[in-house]
Scaffold this motif. Structure first.
Motif, mmCIF file in Angstrom:
data_model
loop_
_atom_site.group_PDB
_atom_site.id
_atom_site.type_symbol
_atom_site.label_atom_id
_atom_site.label_comp_id
_atom_site.label_asym_id
_atom_site.label_seq_id
_atom_site.Cartn_x
_atom_site.Cartn_y
_atom_site.Cartn_z
ATOM 1 N N SER A 59 -8.593 1.015 -2.930
ATOM 2 C CA SER A 59 -7.520 1.811 -2.363
ATOM 3 C C SER A 59 -8.088 2.935 -1.498
ATOM 4 O O SER A 59 -9.143 3.497 -1.799
ATOM 5 C CB SER A 59 -6.659 2.398 -3.488
ATOM 6 O OG SER A 59 -5.552 3.082 -2.968
ATOM 7 N N HIS A 113 2.476 1.582 -1.441
ATOM 8 C CA HIS A 113 1.553 2.683 -1.670
ATOM 9 C C HIS A 113 1.508 3.024 -3.154
ATOM 10 O O HIS A 113 2.485 2.817 -3.887
ATOM 11 C CB HIS A 113 1.982 3.924 -0.871
ATOM 12 C CG HIS A 113 1.942 3.740 0.609
ATOM 13 N ND1 HIS A 113 2.941 3.074 1.295
ATOM 14 C CD2 HIS A 113 1.025 4.131 1.542
ATOM 15 C CE1 HIS A 113 2.632 3.059 2.583
ATOM 16 N NE2 HIS A 113 1.487 3.691 2.761
ATOM 17 N N ASP A 114 0.377 3.561 -3.586
ATOM 18 C CA ASP A 114 0.232 4.092 -4.936
ATOM 19 C C ASP A 114 0.323 5.610 -4.880
ATOM 20 O O ASP A 114 -0.317 6.240 -4.026
ATOM 21 C CB ASP A 114 -1.115 3.695 -5.543
ATOM 22 C CG ASP A 114 -1.248 2.195 -5.754
ATOM 23 O OD1 ASP A 114 -0.216 1.496 -5.727
ATOM 24 O OD2 ASP A 114 -2.391 1.723 -5.932
ATOM 25 N N THR A 182 -3.274 3.711 -0.319
ATOM 26 C CA THR A 182 -2.855 2.362 0.041
ATOM 27 C C THR A 182 -2.724 1.538 -1.235
ATOM 28 O O THR A 182 -3.542 1.636 -2.151
ATOM 29 C CB THR A 182 -3.874 1.693 0.976
ATOM 30 O OG1 THR A 182 -5.179 1.757 0.386
ATOM 31 C CG2 THR A 182 -3.896 2.389 2.335
#
Length: 534
Positions: A59, A113-114, A182
């Protein structure tokens, strides 16, 4: 309206009352041509382990926002008394209902998204709401006095400005910052579940029903509704009438849920002693004879010897003095024998369904980790002992091979084991008109077993938007809306209640190409059987 692609037998058994399958236009990112493995359900024989492909993804940071630079509602404010923060401080002060911290930022590229929060709590475990652009996406659950990262994954955001709001639920949360990362691509292996039930002697119809669940898992969601009146109860009538459209007061053309939820509470010995009369067995038989899937829970009223409140509410801990830790640790043999007596009574009733080969999605000892029921007012170890005792008695002593075991303990610490569970579920009551897919809970539940199992929304208040479930990859096997006010009022005239799910969303769900309703079920007694476990 598009026709649905519902997985059926290889020969597509004909059935009056359901549509012929047509190719559904579904997001190719996760809907697959085959969702089951050909191996046994023993984890040593090749089932898909939890969390596989996402582990290889790295990420990247999209944007970072310091919480102390956000906007505050109510008592929320910038603070500096807890050490370890970044920037010039952190946001705290969540102590009253309505207190909130709002963070705004821009996203240049749409996608998943995180949301990685750096937080700490005061006074132990705390849970607090998180909203993105006004939509509930889950909670920050944390027990740490030091600043710790908590991630809510897989949140869809389009390019442009967004607002993340952390609102008081339990309160006493300190928020240092939010890193928007991401998100990992969706892991399609989540739908690769065992083709066999854990019971090596599973009944024919249990195998048929399970095969139908496996075939549709990841492709379609099965509609379900709890109703103490059964497959044709007032909740069903309200849904059918509301989905029938205008000019049809009797519900002609309307939809019915594919599954009915029933409760074994009134078969408990304490309920019977106090005049309770169970009718769920007869209603389950009637439902299955009308090609309707049956799920059952058991609000287990505590033995009379342990009552300290109203008998009909004695499944709640406040109404009983039962101490499950003492019982399961051998310190209260009388209590143990009483629980065994109660299980014997329920098993005897369920045997009537076995004798008619009525398969049941059996969900006992539900919501344990919440602590509000007596079987959750104990250690996880004691709960697991009770669950496994019940599984052994029902499966081996009473030979209830018609049961498909649904575990719904809500926390990985309370998971009884892959060998006593076919399906993992969670219960979600997010509020009124909250139509998000509840993806974070979906993936959290999916990751509890060691090897992939079907994931279900075993109870819910409002419905979720199927389009969001398709987009997010949160394709719950089935949902089970609770009864009463969640669907209809108590008046003589049956009308649909829009308090939790408005009429338009109800119609969207029940007419959606990826939601299976009763008229779209194949003849379940003629469906192909799942293989027996080796």
């Amino acid at each position: 309206m598009k026709k649905k692609h519902i997985e059926r037998n290889k020969d597509s058994i004909a059935c009056s009352g359901y549509k012929r399958a047509a190719a559904a236009m579904v997001a190719a990112c996760f809907l697959m041509s085959g969702c089951s493995s050909s191996e046994s359900n023993d984890k040593t024989e090749g089932n898909t382990p939890a969390a596989t492909t996402e582990a290889a993804f790295t990420s990247e940071l999209v944007v970072s926002v310091e919480a102390e630079d956000g906007s505050f509602t109510g008592s929320a404010k910038k603070e500096t008394s807890v050490s370890g923060y970044s920037g010039s401080g952190y946001a705290g002060g969540l102590s009253k209902d309505g207190d909130a911290i709002s963070l705004t930022f821009n996203i240049e590229k749409e996608g998943f998204h995180d949301l990685k929060f750096t937080c700490s709590t005061t006074g132990g475990f705390k849970s607090n709401y998180v909203f993105v652009d006004g939509e509930s996406i889950g909670t920050i659950d944390l027990d740490s006095s030091a600043f710790t990262e908590v991630t809510i994954p897989h949140v869809w955001m389009e390019n442009g400005e967004h607002e993340v709001k952390i609102e008081k639920y339990w309160g006493f949360l300190n928020v240092d910052k939010l890193d928007v990362m991401t998100g990992a691509p969706f892991d399609t292996s989540i739908y690769n579940v065992s083709p066999s039930l854990i019971d090596k002697k599973a009944s024919d119809n249990a195998r048929r029903l399970y095969k139908f669940l496996v075939d549709n898992y990841g492709k379609n969601v099965i509609s379900g509704q709890y109703s103490e009146e059964g497959a044709f109860g007032r909740e069903m009538a309200a849904i059918k009438k509301e989905t029938a459209g205008t000019g049809s007061s009797l519900g002609e053309g309307g939809k019915l849920p594919a599954m009915v939820g029933l409760d074994m509470s009134y078969y408990s010995p304490t309920s019977v002693e106090n005049g309770g009369t169970g009718t769920s067995i007869e209603k389950a038989i009637n439902a299955w004879e009308n090609n309707t899937i049956v799920t059952m829970c058991w609000h287990w009223t505590a033995p009379s010897e342990y009552l300290k409140g109203t008998w009909y509410s004695s499944f709640y801990k406040e109404h009983t003095s039962i101490d499950l830790d003492k019982i399961m640790n051998g310190q209260d043999d009388k209590g143990y024998q009483l629980l065994v007596r109660d299980m014997d009574a329920i098993a005897t009733e369920l045997a009537k369904l076995r004798d008619k080969d009525v398969p049941v999605l059996w969900r006992p000892l539900h919501e344990a980790s919440g602590g509000w029921f007596w079987w959750g007012n104990c250690s996880a170890e004691s709960y697991i002992k009770l669950y496994r005792l019940m599984y052994d008695k029902f499966t081996n002593e009473y030979e209830l091979h018609n049961l498909i075991w649904v575990w719904n303990g809500q926390s990985p610490l309370w998971y009884p084991g892959d060998d006593v569970c076919d399906i993992v579920g969670t219960d979600i009551y997010p509020g009124e008109h909250v139509y998000t897919s509840q993806y974070p809970k979906f993936i959290e539940t999916a990751d509890i077993p060691s090897y992939r199992k079907i994931v279900t929304l075993s109870e819910n208040g409002c419905l979720f938007d199927p389009d969001l479930a398709v987009r997010d990859g949160a394709m719950w096997s089935y949902f089970g809306v609770w009864s009463g006010d969640f669907v209809t009022g108590q008046g003589t005239i049956i009308t649909y209640n829009e308090q939790y799910t408005d009429s338009e969303m109800l119609k969207k769900v029940y007419n959606h190409e990826n939601v299976i309703t009763r008229d779209e079920l194949p003849v379940l007694t003629e469906y192909e059987m799942a293989p027996l476990a080796e």
